[in-house]
Design a protein around this motif. Structure first.
Motif, PDB file in Angstrom:
ATOM      1  N   UNK A 122       0.449  -0.874  -0.327  1.00 14.85           N
ATOM      2  CA  UNK A 122      -0.094  -0.221   0.222  1.00 14.85           C
ATOM      3  C   UNK A 122       0.836   1.647   0.510  1.00 14.85           C
ATOM      4  N   UNK A 123       2.231   1.284  -0.319  1.00 16.44           N
ATOM      5  CA  UNK A 123       3.287   2.448  -0.247  1.00 16.44           C
ATOM      6  C   UNK A 123       3.603   2.662   0.565  1.00 16.44           C
ATOM      7  N   UNK A 124       3.794   1.325   1.414  1.00 11.45           N
ATOM      8  CA  UNK A 124       4.824   1.998   3.164  1.00 11.45           C
ATOM      9  C   UNK A 124       6.076   1.254   2.712  1.00 11.45           C
ATOM     10  N   UNK A 125       6.898   2.725   3.875  1.00  4.84           N
ATOM     11  CA  UNK A 125       8.368   1.798   2.925  1.00  4.84           C
ATOM     12  C   UNK A 125       8.906   1.102   4.992  1.00  4.84           C
ATOM     13  N   UNK A 126       9.654   0.002   4.606  1.00  6.30           N
ATOM     14  CA  UNK A 126      10.463  -0.464   5.852  1.00  6.30           C
ATOM     15  C   UNK A 126      11.933  -0.026   5.399  1.00  6.30           C
ATOM     16  N   UNK A 127      12.030   0.774   7.729  1.00  8.88           N
ATOM     17  CA  UNK A 127      13.166   1.508   7.912  1.00  8.88           C
ATOM     18  C   UNK A 127      13.863   1.121   8.806  1.00  8.88           C
ATOM     19  N   UNK A 128      13.397  -0.048   9.474  1.00 11.62           N
ATOM     20  CA  UNK A 128      14.545  -0.649  10.143  1.00 11.62           C
ATOM     21  C   UNK A 128      14.044  -2.257   9.837  1.00 11.62           C
ATOM     22  N   UNK A 129      14.552  -2.798  10.590  1.00 10.15           N
ATOM     23  CA  UNK A 129      14.553  -4.757  10.563  1.00 10.15           C
ATOM     24  C   UNK A 129      15.594  -5.047  11.535  1.00 10.15           C
ATOM     25  N   UNK A 130      15.025  -5.353  12.883  1.00 16.12           N
ATOM     26  CA  UNK A 130      14.930  -6.301  13.979  1.00 16.12           C
ATOM     27  C   UNK A 130      15.671  -7.463  13.859  1.00 16.12           C
ATOM     28  N   UNK A 131      15.578  -7.760  12.570  1.00 14.88           N
ATOM     29  CA  UNK A 131      16.735  -9.410  12.588  1.00 14.88           C
ATOM     30  C   UNK A 131      17.945  -9.275  11.966  1.00 14.88           C
ATOM     31  N   UNK A 132      18.154  -7.579  11.214  1.00 19.76           N
ATOM     32  CA  UNK A 132      19.493  -7.363  11.094  1.00 19.76           C
ATOM     33  C   UNK A 132      20.328  -6.648  12.393  1.00 19.76           C
ATOM     34  N   UNK A 133      19.359  -6.242  12.906  1.00 18.29           N
ATOM     35  CA  UNK A 133      19.448  -5.124  13.991  1.00 18.29           C
ATOM     36  C   UNK A 133      20.253  -6.259  15.050  1.00 18.29           C
ATOM     37  N   UNK A 134      19.677  -7.759  15.843  1.00 21.81           N
ATOM     38  CA  UNK A 134      19.943  -8.366  16.533  1.00 21.81           C
ATOM     39  C   UNK A 134      20.811  -9.903  16.425  1.00 21.81           C
ATOM     40  N   UNK A 135      20.409  -9.700  15.025  1.00 19.05           N
ATOM     41  CA  UNK A 135      21.208 -11.011  14.517  1.00 19.05           C
ATOM     42  C   UNK A 135      20.262 -11.823  15.561  1.00 19.05           C
ATOM     43  N   UNK A 136      21.597 -12.809  15.619  1.00 20.81           N
ATOM     44  CA  UNK A 136      20.594 -14.103  15.352  1.00 20.81           C
ATOM     45  C   UNK A 136      19.616 -14.185  17.447  1.00 20.81           C
ATOM     46  N   UNK A 137      18.712 -14.603  17.127  1.00 17.45           N
ATOM     47  CA  UNK A 137      17.339 -14.610  17.840  1.00 17.45           C
ATOM     48  C   UNK A 137      16.569 -15.561  18.386  1.00 17.45           C
ATOM     49  N   UNK A 138      16.210 -16.293  19.378  1.00 19.81           N
ATOM     50  CA  UNK A 138      15.805 -17.355  19.583  1.00 19.81           C
ATOM     51  C   UNK A 138      14.771 -17.136  19.411  1.00 19.81           C
ATOM     52  N   UNK A 139      13.042 -16.964  18.713  1.00 24.56           N
ATOM     53  CA  UNK A 139      12.269 -16.083  18.606  1.00 24.56           C
ATOM     54  C   UNK A 139      11.082 -17.212  18.641  1.00 24.56           C
ATOM     55  N   UNK A 140      11.347 -18.568  17.935  1.00 24.43           N
ATOM     56  CA  UNK A 140      10.004 -19.382  17.986  1.00 24.43           C
ATOM     57  C   UNK A 140      11.158 -20.436  18.017  1.00 24.43           C
ATOM     58  N   UNK A 141      10.116 -21.853  19.094  1.00 33.13           N
ATOM     59  CA  UNK A 141      10.654 -22.602  19.265  1.00 33.13           C
ATOM     60  C   UNK A 141       9.708 -24.047  19.345  1.00 33.13           C
TER      61      UNK A 141
END
Length: 326
Positions: A199-218
């Motif tokens: 819808x035209x919005x832009x991605x300005x920050x990604x937490x995956x790149x910011x924090x690297x390895x992160x056990x999010x779901x298991x």
């Protein structure tokens, strides 16, 4: 993924207290029936769906039934009560339950990145997180990991919750206020993120790149789980993860099947983003770093007292054979 309030944790502790110890069943050749309780039907959990729909569990002689509990606490409660063999949700749930004395551990990785992003309306200045100061921001209703990580990022940059005007909405509905112009900044999960991009919005920050390895779901299981079933399950999941990395188009096709009401282009974009940014892991292993980063967030929030003991909390007796298999 999401983390509920203290009442939910109290209820979870009660379920544990009332649950009986599970008895390991003898191994048999094939068609062993197991049940997994997932917190939600979520695109984050695509590795599980690939393992089921792609036949990787079947190849390991497993007949897997997937149940949707509706919350992380309910999914883990199913394991504690014995109505499910495995559960899928954030590992913090299992850590809190284990800290309270429950006989549960983590047996496999499913999501290995902090799968949260910040999107803005076109024209919004965003050079760093400090640009959100005094701005209206829409995010998921607490308690949830997306908003928790947003608060963590504010704190790491010398800011506090009071520095933003936060609109909290039910998970999955963050796109509404953003598109309607009530807010020009949103903290989002997939597939909402790529719905907003469409819808035209832009991605300005990604937490995956910011924090690297992160056990999010298991994947969680009781220590008394049938070891043969658990070994097969982890091996099947590992095969699915390998498949996803080398067959993105086929992976997208499975995602479209699992989420038929979503626009196919949005599904494809979301899967591509999560593969590219390492949200979907290459293996079922969980590194000490990935676990520590994730648990640090919960310790900071007061949900967990201390880091779980990695060597016992992450069960490598299932993970290592799966990694060695071809």
């Amino acid at each position: 993924m999401a983390f509920t309030a203290k009442k939910a944790l109290a209820a979870l502790t009660t379920v544990f207290a009332l649950s009986v110890a599970s008895v390991s069943l003898p191994a048999f050749a094939a068609d062993k029936k197991v049940t997994i309780s997932q917190a939600f039907q979520s695109m984050l959990y695509l590795p599980l769906y690939v393992a089921i729909d792609g036949g990787f569990f079947t190849k390991e002689g497993l007949d897997v039934t997937k149940q949707t509990a509706g919350s992380p606490s309910a999914a883990l409660s199913a394991v504690l009560s014995g109505s499910a063999d495995f559960s899928l949700h954030g590992p913090e749930w299992t850590a809190v339950a284990a800290e309270k004395g429950a006989d549960v551990d983590i047996i496999a990785n499913v999501v290995n990145g902090a799968a949260v992003w910040i999107a803005t309306a076109p024209g919004v200045k965003f050079d760093s997180i400090k640009d959100v100061k005094d701005q209206v921001v829409v995010s998921g209703q607490m308690p949830t990991t997306s908003t928790s990580l947003f608060f963590k990022l504010l704190k790491e940059n010398g800011m506090s919750q009071s520095d933003v005007k936060l609109i909290q909405v039910p998970l999955g509905s963050e796109i509404g206020p953003l598109v309607a112009g009530q807010s020009k900044i949103a903290v989002m999960y997939e597939p909402g993120l790529d719905q907003a991009v469409a819808k035209g919005m832009k991605v300005v920050l990604g937490f995956p790149k910011l924090y690297g390895e992160y056990a999010f779901s298991s994947i969680s299981a009781k220590r008394g789980v049938d070891p043969d079933a658990a070994a097969r399950f982890v091996k099947g999941l590992q095969s699915a993860l390998r498949y996803m990395q080398s067959n993105p188009a086929e992976t997208q096709a499975i995602a479209r099947k699992e989420f038929p009401t979503l626009d196919a282009a949005v599904v494809d974009a979301a899967v591509k983003r999560m593969l590219t940014e390492g949200v979907y892991p290459k293996s079922v292993d969980i590194t000490p770093k990935a676990l520590a980063v994730a648990m640090d967030t919960q310790i900071a929030l007061g949900n967990l007292k201390q880091q779980p003991k990695y060597d016992t909390f992450v069960v490598h007796s299932y993970i290592q054979p799966a990694l060695a298999a071809k």
